[in-house]
Design a protein around this motif. Structure first.
Motif, PDB file in Angstrom:
ATOM      1  N   ARG A 133      39.236  39.891  38.487  1.00 29.92           N
ATOM      2  CA  ARG A 133      40.480  40.591  38.808  1.00 29.92           C
ATOM      3  C   ARG A 133      40.706  41.707  37.788  1.00 29.92           C
ATOM      4  O   ARG A 133      40.074  41.736  36.728  1.00 29.92           O
ATOM      5  CB  ARG A 133      41.670  39.631  38.805  1.00 29.92           C
ATOM      6  N   ASP A 160      36.997  32.902  34.868  1.00 30.91           N
ATOM      7  CA  ASP A 160      37.641  34.072  35.465  1.00 30.91           C
ATOM      8  C   ASP A 160      37.519  35.261  34.527  1.00 30.91           C
ATOM      9  O   ASP A 160      37.551  35.114  33.297  1.00 30.91           O
ATOM     10  CB  ASP A 160      39.110  33.781  35.758  1.00 30.91           C
ATOM     11  N   HIS A 206      36.887  34.157  39.547  1.00 38.92           N
ATOM     12  CA  HIS A 206      37.348  35.392  40.168  1.00 38.92           C
ATOM     13  C   HIS A 206      37.252  36.549  39.181  1.00 38.92           C
ATOM     14  O   HIS A 206      37.445  36.352  37.977  1.00 38.92           O
ATOM     15  CB  HIS A 206      38.797  35.256  40.636  1.00 38.92           C
ATOM     16  N   ASN A 231      37.913  38.607  47.929  1.00 43.03           N
ATOM     17  CA  ASN A 231      38.937  38.062  47.032  1.00 43.03           C
ATOM     18  C   ASN A 231      38.535  38.142  45.562  1.00 43.03           C
ATOM     19  O   ASN A 231      39.206  37.562  44.706  1.00 43.03           O
ATOM     20  CB  ASN A 231      39.229  36.614  47.408  1.00 43.03           C
ATOM     21  N   GLY A 232      37.420  38.818  45.270  1.00 48.48           N
ATOM     22  CA  GLY A 232      36.942  38.907  43.903  1.00 48.48           C
ATOM     23  C   GLY A 232      36.245  37.657  43.426  1.00 48.48           C
ATOM     24  O   GLY A 232      35.994  37.492  42.226  1.00 48.48           O
ATOM     25  N   GLY A 288      46.174  41.807  38.187  1.00 46.81           N
ATOM     26  CA  GLY A 288      45.970  40.627  38.999  1.00 46.81           C
ATOM     27  C   GLY A 288      45.344  40.880  40.349  1.00 46.81           C
ATOM     28  O   GLY A 288      45.226  39.970  41.170  1.00 46.81           O
ATOM     29  N   ARG A 289      44.912  42.109  40.606  1.00 48.37           N
ATOM     30  CA  ARG A 289      44.317  42.440  41.905  1.00 48.37           C
ATOM     31  C   ARG A 289      42.833  42.081  41.903  1.00 48.37           C
ATOM     32  O   ARG A 289      42.140  42.311  40.914  1.00 48.37           O
ATOM     33  CB  ARG A 289      44.495  43.931  42.195  1.00 48.37           C
ATOM     34  N   PRO A 290      42.323  41.518  43.015  1.00 52.11           N
ATOM     35  CA  PRO A 290      40.894  41.170  43.067  1.00 52.11           C
ATOM     36  C   PRO A 290      40.019  42.415  43.023  1.00 52.11           C
ATOM     37  O   PRO A 290      40.374  43.452  43.603  1.00 52.11           O
ATOM     38  CB  PRO A 290      40.750  40.448  44.403  1.00 52.11           C
TER      39      PRO A 290
END
Length: 247
Positions: free
Chosen positions: A88, A227, A86, A137-138, A92-94
């Motif tokens: 982000r 990530d 992911h 959602n990233g 913590g936001r996508p």
């Protein structure tokens, strides 16, 4: 085409302690490439808080498949991998619709570049580059061949660990990130002068992809999870809610 900046478009201040110093004498080429004077700090303008908008139809159907996107008369040689994760921001936001570009050496540790003269064999069916957009959602993923380590002339007998280069373009140019991904368990990580310039062991661990057995493809590929965190966009708080959003 650029993104339309939001009213609270300014991004969080860069944390200089989370990046290696530009001047790291043990990494010899940094001596000539590093700035000699302190950098100038400027307030964000449209050129920093906006960025190009990428559309899925601008990417080819095999852009995220490095196993097939340069194959001509067969498949490339080497261990088949699936890499996913992911993107982000610091909060913590996508980060959706981010462009993730990757490039790497082949299984023998050689890049498809005319200036790479390492004796490792070139693979006629492996180009070593690809790209993918993150989803809502990233999330991103791509397939590739595990790159090999290779020697370099930092000192007489030093080797770079196996790694994949990343370039990520987010919602603003200040989110632009160039980095490298390494593989869990590689003994060359501990002696790499580039990685030893990273400020802490925790930050080094953030550059190492972990094997993800749950994403293995049966009788085909192993998988690694990596990530990525980009700079976050500031949220202007007003009476306990983010300015410009519904209460």
């Amino acid at each position: 085409m650029g993104r339309s900046p939001a009213a609270d478009a300014e991004f969080m201040m860069r944390d200089t302690t989370s990046h290696p110093p530009a001047y790291a004498p043990a990494y010899k080429t940094s001596v000539l490439r590093s700035p000699k004077n302190a950098l100038i700090s400027l307030q964000h303008s449209l050129s920093e808080v906006t960025a190009p908008v990428f559309r899925a139809d601008e990417l080819g159907p095999l852009d995220n498949d490095l196993i097939k996107n340069c194959a001509k008369d067969g498949l490339p040689v080497g261990e088949r991998l699936l890499v996913h994760g992911h993107v982000r921001d610091q909060l913590g936001r996508p980060v959706k619709n981010a462009l993730v570009e990757v490039w790497q050496a082949n299984a023998s540790g050689r890049y498809r570049h005319k200036k790479d003269q390492y004796i490792g064999a070139l693979d006629p069916n492996f180009g070593g580059c690809g790209r993918v957009l993150t989803d809502e959602n990233g999330y991103y993923f791509y397939r590739t061949i595990k790159p090999g380590p290779y020697p370099w002339r930092n000192r007489v007998n030093e080797w770079r660990p196996a790694h994949i280069h990343y370039a990520i373009s987010g919602h603003g140019w200040v989110q632009r990130l160039i980095t490298q991904m390494y593989f869990e368990g590689d003994p060359l990580i501990a002696t790499c002068p580039i990685l030893r310039s990273v400020p802490s062991e925790e930050q080094i661990r953030g550059l190492i992809a972990l094997q993800d057995t749950s994403a293995f493809v049966q009788l085909d590929s192993r998988a690694y999870r990596f990530d990525i965190v980009l700079r976050g966009q500031r949220a202007t708080l007003f009476e306990n809610h983010v300015q410009g959003t519904p209460q």
